[in-house]
Design a protein around this motif. Structure first.
Motif, PDB file in Angstrom:
ATOM      1  N   THR A 121       0.003  17.957  -8.974  1.00  0.00           N
ATOM      2  CA  THR A 121       0.430  18.438  -7.661  1.00  0.00           C
ATOM      3  C   THR A 121       1.859  18.933  -7.780  1.00  0.00           C
ATOM      4  O   THR A 121       2.576  18.591  -8.733  1.00  0.00           O
ATOM      5  N   SER A 122       2.279  19.752  -6.838  1.00  0.00           N
ATOM      6  CA  SER A 122       3.674  20.195  -6.776  1.00  0.00           C
ATOM      7  C   SER A 122       4.313  19.775  -5.456  1.00  0.00           C
ATOM      8  O   SER A 122       5.428  20.188  -5.145  1.00  0.00           O
ATOM      9  N   ASP A 123       3.602  18.964  -4.678  1.00  0.00           N
ATOM     10  CA  ASP A 123       4.094  18.531  -3.365  1.00  0.00           C
ATOM     11  C   ASP A 123       4.807  17.194  -3.495  1.00  0.00           C
ATOM     12  O   ASP A 123       4.171  16.162  -3.751  1.00  0.00           O
ATOM     13  N   SER A 177       0.830  -1.198   0.000  1.00  0.00           N
ATOM     14  CA  SER A 177       0.000   0.000   0.000  1.00  0.00           C
ATOM     15  C   SER A 177       0.868   1.253   0.000  1.00  0.00           C
ATOM     16  O   SER A 177       0.579   2.224  -0.719  1.00  0.00           O
ATOM     17  N   LEU A 178       1.940   1.236   0.783  1.00  0.00           N
ATOM     18  CA  LEU A 178       2.837   2.384   0.833  1.00  0.00           C
ATOM     19  C   LEU A 178       3.463   2.629  -0.537  1.00  0.00           C
ATOM     20  O   LEU A 178       3.517   3.763  -1.020  1.00  0.00           O
ATOM     21  N   GLN A 179       3.919   1.558  -1.178  1.00  0.00           N
ATOM     22  CA  GLN A 179       4.534   1.708  -2.497  1.00  0.00           C
ATOM     23  C   GLN A 179       3.537   2.249  -3.513  1.00  0.00           C
ATOM     24  O   GLN A 179       3.883   3.094  -4.343  1.00  0.00           O
ATOM     25  N   LYS A 180       2.290   1.781  -3.450  1.00  0.00           N
ATOM     26  CA  LYS A 180       1.267   2.275  -4.382  1.00  0.00           C
ATOM     27  C   LYS A 180       1.005   3.758  -4.167  1.00  0.00           C
ATOM     28  O   LYS A 180       0.803   4.511  -5.126  1.00  0.00           O
ATOM     29  N   THR A 181       1.022   4.191  -2.891  1.00  0.00           N
ATOM     30  CA  THR A 181       0.803   5.603  -2.587  1.00  0.00           C
ATOM     31  C   THR A 181       1.918   6.461  -3.165  1.00  0.00           C
ATOM     32  O   THR A 181       1.668   7.522  -3.749  1.00  0.00           O
ATOM     33  N   LEU A 182       3.166   6.002  -3.027  1.00  0.00           N
ATOM     34  CA  LEU A 182       4.298   6.740  -3.577  1.00  0.00           C
ATOM     35  C   LEU A 182       4.246   6.764  -5.103  1.00  0.00           C
ATOM     36  O   LEU A 182       4.538   7.790  -5.733  1.00  0.00           O
ATOM     37  N   GLU A 183       3.880   5.648  -5.714  1.00  0.00           N
ATOM     38  CA  GLU A 183       3.773   5.601  -7.175  1.00  0.00           C
ATOM     39  C   GLU A 183       2.660   6.523  -7.667  1.00  0.00           C
ATOM     40  O   GLU A 183       2.797   7.173  -8.710  1.00  0.00           O
ATOM     41  N   HIS A 184       1.563   6.593  -6.913  1.00  0.00           N
ATOM     42  CA  HIS A 184       0.473   7.497  -7.267  1.00  0.00           C
ATOM     43  C   HIS A 184       0.950   8.949  -7.222  1.00  0.00           C
ATOM     44  O   HIS A 184       0.630   9.755  -8.111  1.00  0.00           O
ATOM     45  N   LEU A 185       1.744   9.299  -6.192  1.00  0.00           N
ATOM     46  CA  LEU A 185       2.270  10.655  -6.088  1.00  0.00           C
ATOM     47  C   LEU A 185       3.225  10.947  -7.241  1.00  0.00           C
ATOM     48  O   LEU A 185       3.184  12.044  -7.828  1.00  0.00           O
ATOM     49  N   GLN A 186       4.050   9.985  -7.604  1.00  0.00           N
ATOM     50  CA  GLN A 186       4.972  10.194  -8.725  1.00  0.00           C
ATOM     51  C   GLN A 186       4.201  10.482 -10.015  1.00  0.00           C
ATOM     52  O   GLN A 186       4.545  11.396 -10.770  1.00  0.00           O
ATOM     53  N   ARG A 187       3.134   9.722 -10.260  1.00  0.00           N
ATOM     54  CA  ARG A 187       2.326   9.953 -11.468  1.00  0.00           C
ATOM     55  C   ARG A 187       1.668  11.331 -11.417  1.00  0.00           C
ATOM     56  O   ARG A 187       1.596  12.038 -12.431  1.00  0.00           O
ATOM     57  N   ALA A 188       1.170  11.705 -10.247  1.00  0.00           N
ATOM     58  CA  ALA A 188       0.524  13.015 -10.103  1.00  0.00           C
ATOM     59  C   ALA A 188       1.516  14.144 -10.355  1.00  0.00           C
ATOM     60  O   ALA A 188       1.178  15.158 -10.974  1.00  0.00           O
ATOM     61  N   LEU A 189       2.746  13.979  -9.893  1.00  0.00           N
ATOM     62  CA  LEU A 189       3.785  14.975 -10.151  1.00  0.00           C
ATOM     63  C   LEU A 189       4.109  15.048 -11.636  1.00  0.00           C
ATOM     64  O   LEU A 189       4.249  16.136 -12.205  1.00  0.00           O
ATOM     65  N   GLN A 190       4.217  13.899 -12.274  1.00  0.00           N
ATOM     66  CA  GLN A 190       4.538  13.857 -13.696  1.00  0.00           C
ATOM     67  C   GLN A 190       3.446  14.495 -14.543  1.00  0.00           C
ATOM     68  O   GLN A 190       3.711  15.081 -15.589  1.00  0.00           O
ATOM     69  N   GLN A 191       2.194  14.394 -14.085  1.00  0.00           N
ATOM     70  CA  GLN A 191       1.055  14.932 -14.831  1.00  0.00           C
ATOM     71  C   GLN A 191       0.656  16.332 -14.364  1.00  0.00           C
ATOM     72  O   GLN A 191      -0.402  16.838 -14.723  1.00  0.00           O
ATOM     73  N   SER A 211      15.024  -2.295  -4.235  1.00  0.00           N
ATOM     74  CA  SER A 211      13.608  -1.943  -4.151  1.00  0.00           C
ATOM     75  C   SER A 211      13.252  -0.934  -5.240  1.00  0.00           C
ATOM     76  O   SER A 211      13.994   0.009  -5.503  1.00  0.00           O
ATOM     77  N   ARG A 212      12.086  -1.113  -5.873  1.00  0.00           N
ATOM     78  CA  ARG A 212      11.694  -0.167  -6.923  1.00  0.00           C
ATOM     79  C   ARG A 212      11.434   1.217  -6.331  1.00  0.00           C
ATOM     80  O   ARG A 212      11.588   2.230  -7.009  1.00  0.00           O
ATOM     81  N   THR A 213      11.062   1.259  -5.043  1.00  0.00           N
ATOM     82  CA  THR A 213      10.809   2.541  -4.389  1.00  0.00           C
ATOM     83  C   THR A 213      12.064   3.399  -4.347  1.00  0.00           C
ATOM     84  O   THR A 213      12.008   4.624  -4.512  1.00  0.00           O
ATOM     85  N   SER A 214      13.218   2.778  -4.143  1.00  0.00           N
ATOM     86  CA  SER A 214      14.464   3.526  -3.999  1.00  0.00           C
ATOM     87  C   SER A 214      14.888   4.194  -5.289  1.00  0.00           C
ATOM     88  O   SER A 214      15.732   5.088  -5.280  1.00  0.00           O
ATOM     89  N   LYS A 215      14.310   3.787  -6.416  1.00  0.00           N
ATOM     90  CA  LYS A 215      14.712   4.345  -7.701  1.00  0.00           C
ATOM     91  C   LYS A 215      14.087   5.706  -7.982  1.00  0.00           C
ATOM     92  O   LYS A 215      14.574   6.446  -8.837  1.00  0.00           O
ATOM     93  N   TYR A 216      13.008   6.051  -7.269  1.00  0.00           N
ATOM     94  CA  TYR A 216      12.379   7.338  -7.543  1.00  0.00           C
ATOM     95  C   TYR A 216      12.033   8.115  -6.275  1.00  0.00           C
ATOM     96  O   TYR A 216      11.328   9.128  -6.342  1.00  0.00           O
ATOM     97  N   SER A 217      12.520   7.674  -5.117  1.00  0.00           N
ATOM     98  CA  SER A 217      12.235   8.402  -3.886  1.00  0.00           C
ATOM     99  C   SER A 217      13.445   8.384  -2.958  1.00  0.00           C
ATOM    100  O   SER A 217      14.305   7.510  -3.058  1.00  0.00           O
ATOM    101  N   MET A 260      10.809  11.814  -6.525  1.00  0.00           N
ATOM    102  CA  MET A 260      11.398  12.510  -7.664  1.00  0.00           C
ATOM    103  C   MET A 260      10.358  12.591  -8.772  1.00  0.00           C
ATOM    104  O   MET A 260       9.880  11.562  -9.256  1.00  0.00           O
ATOM    105  N   PRO A 261       9.988  13.785  -9.210  1.00  0.00           N
ATOM    106  CA  PRO A 261       8.848  13.920 -10.131  1.00  0.00           C
ATOM    107  C   PRO A 261       9.096  13.525 -11.571  1.00  0.00           C
ATOM    108  O   PRO A 261       8.191  13.067 -12.245  1.00  0.00           O
ATOM    109  N   ASN A 262      10.318  13.714 -12.083  1.00  0.00           N
ATOM    110  CA  ASN A 262      10.539  13.426 -13.500  1.00  0.00           C
ATOM    111  C   ASN A 262      12.024  13.215 -13.787  1.00  0.00           C
ATOM    112  O   ASN A 262      12.872  13.487 -12.932  1.00  0.00           O
ATOM    113  N   PRO A 263      12.371  12.747 -14.987  1.00  0.00           N
ATOM    114  CA  PRO A 263      13.774  12.464 -15.317  1.00  0.00           C
ATOM    115  C   PRO A 263      14.692  13.674 -15.232  1.00  0.00           C
ATOM    116  O   PRO A 263      15.905  13.517 -15.049  1.00  0.00           O
TER     117      PRO A 263
END
Length: 306
Positions: free
Chosen positions: A59-61, A42-56, A82-88, A104-107
């Motif tokens: 949000t700016s948070d 659940s935690l990983q899904k929440t972080l992935e959701h935030l990453q997508r929201a930042l990319q789109q 861990s896949r989480t460590s690659k973008y957070s 991390m919001p984008n490349p």
């Protein structure tokens, strides 16, 4: 040093950060949306959701806080596999079981990390201390009660690589206050060996990048030489932007009570290498105006703004 007349920040948000004295990572957690930990998935899904929201641009948070996180779960999340460590980047307090995540919001942000790492490596080679200062990337280290990951970090003592001296953090310009709290956390947290922090704020919709240099400054508060604990202050500011198809750099350095205009980023040899310079090539590290301009333009190209 007399810093009473130095404008430590051009931003009210940063001024308020510099005046606070409590545990800044606790302050960062208090100011960030919190939710209780339930499962690792659940935690990983929440972080992935935030990453997508930042990319789109929804949000700016970049920051999230999870409470009641077991230590074993933090170990899994911060593992390099861990896949989480690659973008957070994670900060974790085992006593309070609070986990702070910066996503991390984008490349372009990953590119900024890599380019800045290259600039520092180039300077370390130029002053002949490349073998004396080790780049550690986003290695997890312990500062006080916290386990923290920087975007990029360096350690001068090869026998104890967890004793960092220099840290860089990158984020959205909209997260300036939280980046400032993160910088103070590195510098002020009990037992931290970090002496110098650079934060890089990247604007998302227009070509603008802001560098802040942060250092610990001791302040005398008693007549009989008793001093207060050193506090982190912004000692340099650089803004890179585009005007008439040209990259413009403006900046100020605040040292020894003096404000100096600058278009380059100066970094103290003593604070990075953990000793004074004594060989002919040894000097403060300098990221030149041209290097900063190339850095910014590469980021803007990556963002599709050039």
């Amino acid at each position: 040093m007399d810093f009473s007349n130095v404008p430590q920040s051009s931003s009210p948000e940063l001024s308020s950060v510099e005046s606070e004295s409590a545990d800044t990572l606790v302050q960062l957690a208090k100011e960030t949306k919190q939710q209780p930990f339930t499962t690792n998935g659940s935690l990983q899904k929440t972080l992935e959701h935030l990453q997508r929201a930042l990319q789109q641009d929804q949000t700016s948070d970049q920051y999230l806080v999870f409470t009641s996180v077991p230590p074993a779960q933090h170990s899994k999340l911060s593992d390099d596999r861990s896949r989480t460590s690659k973008y957070s980047r994670l900060s974790y307090n085992a006593e309070t079981r609070i986990l702070i995540a910066k996503v991390m919001p984008n490349p372009a942000h990953e590119l900024a990390i890599r380019l800045f790492d290259e600039l520092i490596s180039f300077e370390l080679r130029a002053i002949n201390v490349r073998r004396e200062v080790k780049p550690l990337g986003s290695t997890t280290v312990t500062v006080g009660n916290w386990k923290k990951e920087a975007d990029c970090c360096w350690a001068p003592d090869l026998t104890n690589p967890r004793r960092l001296s220099f840290v860089m953090e990158v984020g959205l310009s909209e997260s300036a206050r939280r980046l400032a709290l993160d910088a103070r956390g590195w510098l002020e947290t009990y037992s931290s060996s970090v002496k110098l922090v650079v934060t890089i704020g990247i604007k998302r919709e227009t070509p603008e990048i802001v560098f802040h240099r942060w250092e610990l400054i001791s302040r005398e508060y008693g007549v009989q030489t008793r001093s207060s604990p050193p506090q982190a202050h912004r000692t340099a500011f650089l803004k890179l932007s585009r005007t008439n198809n040209a990259t413009i750099i403006t900046g100020e350095s605040y040292l020894n009570g003096t404000i100096t205009a600058t278009t380059q980023l100066d970094l103290s040899f003593d604070k990075i290498v953990n000793r004074p310079p004594h060989q002919p090539l040894e000097r403060d590290l300098v990221v030149s105006e041209q290097e900063l301009r190339s850095f910014a333009e590469d980021i803007w190209i990556g963002q599709g703004l050039l």
